[in-house]
Every structure is written in structure tokens, then in C-alpha cells.
Design an enzyme around this catalytic site. Structure first.
Site, PDB file in Angstrom:
ATOM      1  N   GLY A 139       0.798  -1.229   0.000  1.00 18.48           N
ATOM      2  CA  GLY A 139       0.000   0.000   0.000  1.00 18.48           C
ATOM      3  C   GLY A 139       0.825   1.271   0.000  1.00 18.48           C
ATOM      4  N   ASN A 151      10.134   6.817  -9.008  1.00 23.73           N
ATOM      5  CA  ASN A 151       8.789   6.256  -9.125  1.00 23.73           C
ATOM      6  C   ASN A 151       7.851   7.025  -8.205  1.00 23.73           C
ATOM      7  OD1 ASN A 151       6.529   4.317  -8.217  1.00 23.73           O
ATOM      8  ND2 ASN A 151       7.366   3.307 -10.025  1.00 23.73           N
ATOM      9  N   CYS A 195      -1.054   1.142  -9.103  1.00 22.88           N
ATOM     10  CA  CYS A 195      -0.949   0.397  -7.844  1.00 22.88           C
ATOM     11  C   CYS A 195      -2.311  -0.181  -7.472  1.00 22.88           C
ATOM     12  CB  CYS A 195      -0.440   1.274  -6.710  1.00 22.88           C
ATOM     13  SG  CYS A 195      -0.323   0.352  -5.162  1.00 22.88           S
ATOM     14  N   ILE A 229       4.598  -4.439 -16.877  1.00 21.67           N
ATOM     15  CA  ILE A 229       3.337  -4.252 -16.189  1.00 21.67           C
ATOM     16  C   ILE A 229       3.548  -4.131 -14.676  1.00 21.67           C
ATOM     17  CG2 ILE A 229       1.932  -5.496 -17.869  1.00 21.67           C
ATOM     18  CD1 ILE A 229       2.106  -7.994 -16.149  1.00 21.67           C
ATOM     19  N   THR A 283       1.590  -5.096 -10.942  1.00 18.80           N
ATOM     20  CA  THR A 283       1.097  -6.406 -10.497  1.00 18.80           C
ATOM     21  C   THR A 283      -0.334  -6.671 -10.964  1.00 18.80           C
ATOM     22  OG1 THR A 283       0.410  -5.377  -8.449  1.00 18.80           O
ATOM     23  CG2 THR A 283       2.547  -6.457  -8.446  1.00 18.80           C
TER      24      THR A 283
END
Lengths: 304, 245
Positions: A73, A101, A132, A193, A195
Site C-alpha cells: 500500500g 517512481n 498500484c 506491467i 502487479t
């Protein structure tokens, strides 16, 4: 024969295409204690948001066949602390260009992070994570429609002169449409990619293994999906693609590049083998020799 | 952290679910009682974290409980099996904390890391009392080993089959043991009860599901009174006042 491993991303020359993926290498400190991380092509540092985040409750990790689910998270100290503490520390142990990032919960947050990181000399590329799966009301939401992906891209491009790579989610029906929307909105490159959304259940306790129920599935198991999506996107856009997803070996790097990736990120493999990137980089020249590859750039996108 | 190949030299059941494994090889990466190792196992993606029970020059002792696939695989390993192991993970206990009469409290599979700790504290001239909590007589292990080290050992069993009936907290209260610092490892409710009942300072070894085990994935983060900490890196041992229950 000396094999040429170097690649170029929007004018940024990397000694080799291997970049640890965001969230699997921290800010380099822990790994620098076991090997000289200057052998890496670059580093994509831990996903950074405007404000400090603790992230999700634990358990955040679930074992899977050939992979894992994580639900961290976006735990990070916030962009100001990253600039004040993490980047000066990283500069001491890594002298090459880095990939910043960043993530956000609103377009304003993405913009603010990019504005701040734009001033950091070592940051060569801004990698904007709109994928995310572990945060609500943001993150992946921006990456699941071409319109919102383009809106984020346009907003961050307006505040930086550095190359902007948009990191895409595989949890979409048409990744090509989203990649093209980013390209049209001015993106300089695409990372893919992130996840896959996944879930495990503890059948004895009748409860999800992950506290947040679902999380991002990564690891060797998703490699074929990543290769497919890199292939699709790389052949549909003119901007460079960083391939990511389940890369575990030098052969995987070659495969990803043949699919169309200019550089390759290694993620989950770092968690099970802290020497993964080092071993891949050391193995690459031997695999190239075996396959008759002189220059890695010769194989980018060779699959029609 | 070091990555080494270690060879299984012994792997025996101490109770139906608790096993003792001896591993030979370079274990110089292990530097403190309370640290753990991460073992790569065939067919499993992530390594498995196991606390270190004891370490000597060239030898490591792990005492583990079979709780899932990983530990089940370990329990079936024959002598001679070679394992890819990351050693020296985590902070370990602070064996140099100023105290004279440390109290060490272990519950179930939380007992093993206290073994090396006991040895180190006794070597520093401390008067060590060890309180070990188990469910029942058949699950007791290592009690005599702690006695051999020279510790005063008190046993508590939930069913009263051996020692004090009840929890370790009952045993501590009943024994009236004098102590000025505590170290503990075991189930969370036990650690919580200890921290709340004991007025002295101490430290507890926590457990959390881990991804990497060496601080890069943030999978095992917890909130503490001093901010977010990684159980695998800043922990697994935390000071009593750091833990938020």
C-alpha cells in the site's frame, strides 16, 4: 568479443538494461550492503507519494505458486523526506541516473511530486505509477481508462522537462488503448506491467490471507502475461517501453527485449534472491554469446 | 546479511510438531541472539524465516514448529541436504542492557531464540531466570537444556500437567522471582500480557508475515511509538515502550 549491453531511454544511456523495479529495492541501502549496486543499469526507487504513508495493515504478503501477492500500500516517507534523506543517501552509494517512481491520489499530488523531483539532478526519468492495485481512490484508478491516464500524463508533462514514463496496470481490458492515450498525451515512455490483482484464502481459517483481502500478484508466474503486454504495447507505440513483470533470469531479459522492451525491470525476484539483479547482469554476456547477440539493442522488438 | 549454503547434519523431532535442525557451514553472518535466517525451499517462492536457537563456529541450530508447507518440507529433510540460507537477519536482543537478574519468557515456538540469549547472559555473569510456557507436557522441549546452561527454569502449562497451571504470567506471579529486566518471545497475547503486567523494562521479539526478510519490500512493517518499523530489519526485537498493542 566484448558484448555491448548498453541501452538508451530518451537520451539516458544505461550501461545495461537491468533496473530493479520500484518497491523491490527500497532506496538501494540494504542491497548496497551486500554488493556494489553501481553495476545496475539504473534503480527505480520505492514508490513515493506527496504525503508520508504507513500503508496497509498486515499481513501484507501471501505466498503463491511461482509468485507472491503483496498489499504493502505504498508505504513511504513522503516526497519531501525522500528528497531530504533518501536521495542524498542514495547518491553516496549509486552514481548513475535513477528512475523516480511516484504515485498519487489526485492529479494535483502527481504534479506536486513531479515538480519536486524534477529539481533532483540524479533523477533521470520520472516513472509515474498509475497502476498500484493496493490503494483505494487512486493509484490504479488512473490507469484503468485512457482518459484518466492521459489526464495524469498531460498534467505531469507540463511541470517537468525530464522524460516521463507512465507505469501501466495489467488489470485492464485494453492495455494498448491506454498506452496510446499516454503517448498522445506526451508520455516519453511506458513501463509495464505492474502487479495483477490477486487474492488467496486461508481455507482453515476461512479468511483472506491478506489483511486487505486483495493485493498485487507478481513473480515468475506473471512473466508470460508481461511479455504479451510488452509485445502488444511496444508494437503499438513509438516511445520506448520498459518491460517488467516476473523477470527472473538473463534469458527473461532477452525475451522481454525481443518482445519490444528497451530496458527491463526485475521485481519480485529480488525478494527471494537479493543477488538477483547482480546475477542477471553477470549472466547476460554469456547468454548473448550463446545466442549470437553482439549488441542488446539489436534484439529490441525483433519479434514481428 | 550473508547468503551461504549450509548442510543439514541433524534433523530430529523434539515433540510431534517441534523439530531441531543442525546446519553446518559458514554461519559467521549470525552475530546476535534473537536474529533469524531465511531458508530457500524447493517449490516455494518466498524464503521462510526461522529464528536462530543457537550458533557456534561452523554450526547453526534451528528449532522450528511445523505450521505450514515450508516447515513441513523442512521436517522431511535428510542429513546431507544442502540449503540456500540468508543468515544474520534482524537486530537480535540487546545482550548488553544493564541488568543483574534478567527474566526470559518464552511461549511455545518462541522459546528457541531464548536459548542462545540465556547462554550469552550467563556468560556475562547475569542471574538468569527462564519461564517457559507450553500447552501441555507433551509439547515441552528444551527445558533441561536451559537448566544445563545454569538458568533457573520455571515451567507453566495451560493444562497444569507440568509446573504452574496457567500462563507464563501466572508462573511469574506465583514464583515471586526477582528481576530487573525482561526478554521475551512468543505469541502476541503473551507478549502483550507481559508488557502490561511487568513494571520493569524489557524487550520482545515480534513475528510478522514477511516478503523478503531483509528490509526491501516493506511487507512486515508495523506501527511503533517511534514510527513505522520493519519487523525483519529494525526488529524482530523491539523495546517494550516501542510496541503499540
Amino acid at each position: 568479443m566484448v558484448r555491448d549491453l548498453s541501452v538508451e531511454l530518451c537520451g539516458v544511456v544505461l550501461d545495461n538494461p537491468v533496473i530493479p523495479a520500484s518497491g523491490t529495492f527500497g532506496f538501494g541501502k540494504e542491497m548496497s550492503e551486500i554488493y556494489d549496486i553501481n553495476i545496475l543499469g539504473s534503480i527505480s526507487f520505492k514508490g513515493t507519494t506527496r504525503d508520508a504513508r504507513f500503508g496497509n495493515p498486515t499481513p501484507r504478503i501471501a505466498e503463491c505458486p511461482s509468485g507472491l501477492i503483496n498489499s504493502v500500500g505504498l508505504q513511504n516517507p513522503g516526497v519531501d523526506a525522500v528528497i531530504a534523506n533518501e536521495l542524498p543517501a542514495l547518491r553516496k552509494i549509486f552514481r548513475k541516473p535513477i528512475v523516480a517512481n511516484i504515485s498519487g491520489f489526485s492529479i494535483e499530488e502527481y504534479v506536486e511530486c513531479c515538480q519536486k523531483l524534477d529539481k533532483e539532478e540524479q533523477v533521470a526519468i520520472l516513472e509515474v505509477n498509475i497502476s498500484c492495485p493496493n490503494v483505494h481512490n487512486g493509484g490504479m484508478a488512473f490507469g484503468t481508462s485512457p482518459e484518466s491516464a492521459a489526464a495524469v500524463t498531460k498534467a505531469v508533462k507540463a511541470v517537468t522537462t525530464k522524460p516521463v514514463f507512465i507505469k501501466l496496470s495489467p488489470n485492464v481490458t485494453d492495455i494498448v488503448a491506454i498506452a496510446k492515450a499516454c503517448e498522445e498525451a506526451g508520455a516519453d515512455g511506458i513501463t509495464l506491467i505492474n502487479t495483477m490483482l490477486g487474492m488467496r484464502i486461508d481455507i482453515a481459517r476461512r479468511k483472506p490471507v491478506i489483511a486487505n483481502k486483495m493485493g498485487g500478484f507478481s513473480g515468475a508466474a506473471i512473466f508470460p502475461i508481461a511479455v504479451r503486454m510488452v509485445y502488444q504495447v511496444a508494437h503499438a507505440v513509438k516511445i520506448p517501453v520498459i518491460g517488467c513483470g516476473g523477470v527472473s533470469s538473463a534469458e527473461d531479459v532477452i525475451e522481454m527485449m525481443m518482445a519490444g522492451a528497451t530496458a527491463v525491470q526485475v521485481g519480485a525476484e529480488n525478494l527471494r534472491n537479493p543477488y538477483a539483479c547482480k546475477e542477471i547482469i553477470e549472466e547476460l554476456p554469456f547468454v548473448m554469446e550463446r545466442l549470437g547477440i553482439e549488441k542488446l539493442t539489436d534484439i529490441i522488438g525483433v519479434i514481428e | 546479511m550473508q547468503r551461504v549454503v549450509l548442510t543439514v547434519t541433524k534433523n530430529e523431532a523434539l515433540t510431534p510438531l517441534i523439530y531441531e535442525m543442525h546446519l553446518a557451514g559458514d554461519v559467521s553472518g549470525v552475530t546476535r541472539a534473537g536474529q533469524f535466517v531465511e531458508i530457500a525451499l524447493d517449490g516455494l517462492y518466498l524464503r521462510r524465516p526461522i529464528s536462530v536457537c543457537n550458533y557456534e563456529e561452523g554450526e547453526l541450530t534451528l528449532v522450528y514448529k511445523v505450521v505450514g508447507k515450508g516447515t513441513d518440507l523442512m521436517s522431511q529433510m535428510a542429513e546431507g541436504t544442502q540449503l540456500d540460507v540468508l543468515t544474520g537477519l534482524g537486530n537480535g536482543f540487546n545482550i548488553d542492557h544493564e541488568c543483574k537478574k534478567p527474566l526470559l519468557v518464552g511461549g511455545g515456538v518462541g522459546v528457541p531464540p531464548l536459548y542462545r540469549l540465556t547462554r550469552d547472559l550467563i556468560a556475562r555473569g547475569k542471574e538468569v531466570t527462564v519461564v517457559l510456557g507450553f500447552n501441555t507436557e507433551a509439547e515441552i522441549f528444551y527445558a533441561e537444556k536451559f537448566e544445563e546452561l545454569g538458568a533457573n527454569v520455571i515451567i507453566a502449562t495451560a493444562d497444569g500437567s507440568v509446573g504452574v497451571k496457567g500462563f507464563v504470567t501466572n508462573a511469574i506471579a506465583e514464583s515471586g522471582v526477582e528481576t530487573d529486566y525482561f526478554y521475551s518471545c512468543g505469541p502476541l497475547p503473551m507478549l502483550k500480557a507481559l508488557c502490561q503486567n511487568l513494571e520493569i523494562d524489557g524487550e520482545v521479539s515480534l513475528e510478522e508475515r514477511m516478503g523478503c526478510g531483509f528490509g526491501i519490500c516493506m511487507g512486515c512493517s508495523i506501527q511503533t511509538t517511534k514510527g513505522a518499523k520493519r519487523v525483519c530489519k529494525e526488529g524482530p526485537v523491539f523495546k517494550k515502550e516501542e510496541v503499540i498493542w
